[in-house]
Design a protein around this motif. Structure first.
Motif, PDB file in Angstrom:
ATOM      1  N   SER A  58       9.672  -5.947   2.374  1.00  0.00           N
ATOM      2  CA  SER A  58      10.947  -5.553   1.774  1.00  0.00           C
ATOM      3  C   SER A  58      11.587  -4.351   2.431  1.00  0.00           C
ATOM      4  N   GLY A  59      10.784  -3.494   3.046  1.00  0.00           N
ATOM      5  CA  GLY A  59      11.302  -2.245   3.595  1.00  0.00           C
ATOM      6  C   GLY A  59      11.135  -1.065   2.665  1.00  0.00           C
ATOM      7  N   MET A  60      10.449  -1.263   1.536  1.00  0.00           N
ATOM      8  CA  MET A  60      10.215  -0.141   0.619  1.00  0.00           C
ATOM      9  C   MET A  60       9.325   0.933   1.242  1.00  0.00           C
ATOM     10  N   SER A  61       8.465   0.525   2.152  1.00  0.00           N
ATOM     11  CA  SER A  61       7.538   1.470   2.760  1.00  0.00           C
ATOM     12  C   SER A  61       8.264   2.438   3.689  1.00  0.00           C
ATOM     13  N   ALA A  98      10.153  -2.128  -7.332  1.00  0.00           N
ATOM     14  CA  ALA A  98       8.753  -2.154  -6.884  1.00  0.00           C
ATOM     15  C   ALA A  98       7.920  -2.975  -7.862  1.00  0.00           C
ATOM     16  N   SER A  99       8.449  -4.111  -8.290  1.00  0.00           N
ATOM     17  CA  SER A  99       7.726  -4.947  -9.249  1.00  0.00           C
ATOM     18  C   SER A  99       6.444  -5.492  -8.625  1.00  0.00           C
ATOM     19  N   GLU A 152       0.779  -1.235   0.000  1.00  0.00           N
ATOM     20  CA  GLU A 152       0.000   0.000   0.000  1.00  0.00           C
ATOM     21  C   GLU A 152       0.814   1.291   0.000  1.00  0.00           C
ATOM     22  N   ASP A 153       2.093   1.234   0.331  1.00  0.00           N
ATOM     23  CA  ASP A 153       2.863   2.474   0.427  1.00  0.00           C
ATOM     24  C   ASP A 153       3.814   2.703  -0.752  1.00  0.00           C
ATOM     25  N   ILE A 154       3.689   1.904  -1.813  1.00  0.00           N
ATOM     26  CA  ILE A 154       4.515   2.137  -2.995  1.00  0.00           C
ATOM     27  C   ILE A 154       4.081   3.443  -3.647  1.00  0.00           C
ATOM     28  N   SER A 155       5.031   4.321  -3.905  1.00  0.00           N
ATOM     29  CA  SER A 155       4.702   5.624  -4.479  1.00  0.00           C
ATOM     30  C   SER A 155       4.499   5.525  -5.992  1.00  0.00           C
ATOM     31  N   TRP A 156       3.795   6.462  -6.522  1.00  0.00           N
ATOM     32  CA  TRP A 156       3.436   6.486  -7.951  1.00  0.00           C
ATOM     33  C   TRP A 156       4.676   6.388  -8.832  1.00  0.00           C
TER      34      TRP A 156
END
Length: 498
Positions: free
Chosen positions: A382-385, A184-185, A172-176
């Motif tokens: 993953s820690g992307m958020s 961010a696949s 839910e927190d992947i940016s546009w």
């Protein structure tokens, strides 16, 4: 009452002793002072984290003994901070405990109908269960198996079953602006990787200079497919010119725009691009592989439909076990692998392949191993958020607790090793801390987001003491990676003097 001479002398002695203490000293417990050696470690780390690059920023540092878990140094160790890819330490440990280091992912081909002569009167299904290591050659092998089973024509449809997981493709927190980036696949239960780094759900796009100045560059896509569309807006320039190539997927489509200038005889320009709806790419490759085997599909391609229970299994493939997958996962910090593991844990533990259920499984693992998940906010694997929040002390506590696990050698072996150039040994630390006491010593997970840098793992000091450390740097401007490296090197150089 009159006091004797002896009593007066004793009273005077008592008052003299009492008055040598201040009131505050009389009330306080005795203070235990750190030894000069302990102070030396603390002073060194204190000096490093007081770097002006961290002015206005936050630094959470936790150092503890690998032998008994005792914290020997902390700086805001209980403050919740963004862990970046140090989040993979939590995800990876939970996966090894929950799924097991020998766990594999299955991909299977089914027929729903009858085979008469050389024709399948019905539909052909390919069902994915999360394998992030499928490559083009695997779909070719599936097609060969279909042919070996005597099928030369499919009268029905070719259907991709990716229902093992839910249909939410991004956390839910992947940016546009991250959505087309390979980091961010999109996550699907049926997906494909372009090479043995296993960046599932992506394609590799290469642009090479043409042989003639003024011509468009030659663009190649790996794996070759009809699913993405290349829009080539490049031009080959004189060899004296510089290269300026952009490779970007148009948001919301599978149209990849390649534009810019590339000089004659110049080097290629390469980019990994995340595709939209990776199930479709896998289905396209399977269809192409069938055609190359001379197998015709009369019906349509369809995706997202569940394989009927009455369908018959034709062929299947098991992935490599987790203990092997953990090398590219942790060494190269593969975000897609982390999110697949989250969904797989959700499916196995709670019957639902979703982020919510997978993260619930991670929290249950942490609580069962004396790590306080109540002090965290977990939003992805993953820690992307930028919304993940974990205290440094809880990460170092996790690293202490897992040492007694049967799967710990797999976990430890998967961590990047400082200064070792081999990509699948040094990983993301292969170009860091070389020619220091940390080289071939520090084994740690890296992490990086805008304004975030993290490093957590294991180190042996100069006098042979094994330490666990976590360094979380947040909200800085500029670059701060070297600050974490300095702390790790200081620990590797530390000598107690005992």
């Amino acid at each position: 009452m009159r006091l004797s001479i002896k009593s007066k002398q004793m009273l005077i002695l008592f008052l003299a002793v009492f008055l040598t203490f201040t009131p505050s000293q009389a009330m306080e417990e005795p203070q235990v002072k750190a030894s000069p050696e302990e102070g030396s470690m603390s002073d060194q780390i204190d000096e490093i984290v007081s770097d002006e690059r961290l002015d206005g920023a936050l630094a959470g540092v936790s150092v503890r003994s690998a032998d008994n878990g005792e914290v020997s140094y902390e700086h805001d160790g209980d403050v919740r901070l963004k862990p970046a890819s140090n989040m993979k330490l939590l995800t990876g440990a939970a996966a090894l405990e929950t799924l097991g280091e020998d766990y594999t992912f299955t991909t299977e081909v089914f027929v729903d109908g009858s085979i008469k002569g050389k024709k399948l009167h019905g539909d052909l299904y390919i069902k994915g269960e999360g394998d992030p290591t499928l490559m083009q050659e695997d779909f070719e092998a599936f097609a060969q198996s279909v042919k070996e089973n005597g099928i030369q024509e499919v009268k029905g449809d070719l259907i991709a079953d990716d229902t093992w997981y839910d249909d939410i493709r991004l956390s839910e927190d992947i940016s546009w602006n991250d959505e087309t980036n390979y980091t961010a696949s999109q996550i699907s239960a049926l997906t494909v990787s372009p090479n043995e780094d296993y960046d599932a759900g992506t394609v590799i796009v290469d642009a090479y200079p043409a042989e003639t100045e003024g011509d468009p560059a030659e663009v190649q896509v790996t794996p070759e497919n009809d699913y993405v569309e290349i829009v080539n807006k490049t031009v080959t320039t004189a060899s004296s010119q510089s290269r300026d190539i952009s490779i970007e997927r148009e948001h919301g489509t599978n149209q990849i725009i390649v534009e810019g200038e590339i000089p004659l005889e110049g080097s290629r320009s390469r980019s990994w691009v995340a595709v939209s709806e990776p199930t479709g790419l896998a289905l396209n490759l399977f269809h192409k592989a069938l055609a190359e085997e001379g197998i015709k599909v009369k019906g349509e391609e369809r995706a997202g439909e569940k394989t009927p229970e009455a369908a018959d299994s034709l062929t299947s493939k098991e992935s490599m076990p987790l203990k092997e997958l953990f090398i590219p996962f942790m060494k190269l910090s593969n975000n897609g692998h982390a999110e697949v593991l989250i969904k797989e844990m959700g499916k196995v533990v709670h019957g639902e392949g979703s982020w919510d259920k997978g993260l619930e499984a991670v929290e249950e693992f942490l609580e069962g191993n004396d790590v306080n998940a109540d002090e965290m906010r977990l939003r992805d694997g993953s820690g992307m958020s930028h919304v993940n929040m974990v205290p440094a002390n809880e990460i170092s506590q996790l690293l202490y607790q897992v040492q007694d696990k049967e799967w710990f050698p797999t976990y430890l072996n998967s961590l990047p090793v400082a200064g070792v150039s081999d990509r699948f040994v040094g990983g993301t630390l292969r170009n860091r801390m070389g020619n220091t006491a940390a080289e071939d010593n520090v084994q740690a997970k890296t992490g990086s987001l805008t304004g975030v840098n993290s490093l957590s793992g294991y180190v042996t000091t100069k006098d042979g003491e094994k330490l666990i450390f976590t360094i979380l740097l947040n909200n800085y401007l500029g670059a701060a990676q070297s600050i974490g490296d300095e702390v790790a090197v200081a620990l590797a150089e530390y000598e107690s003097g005992e």
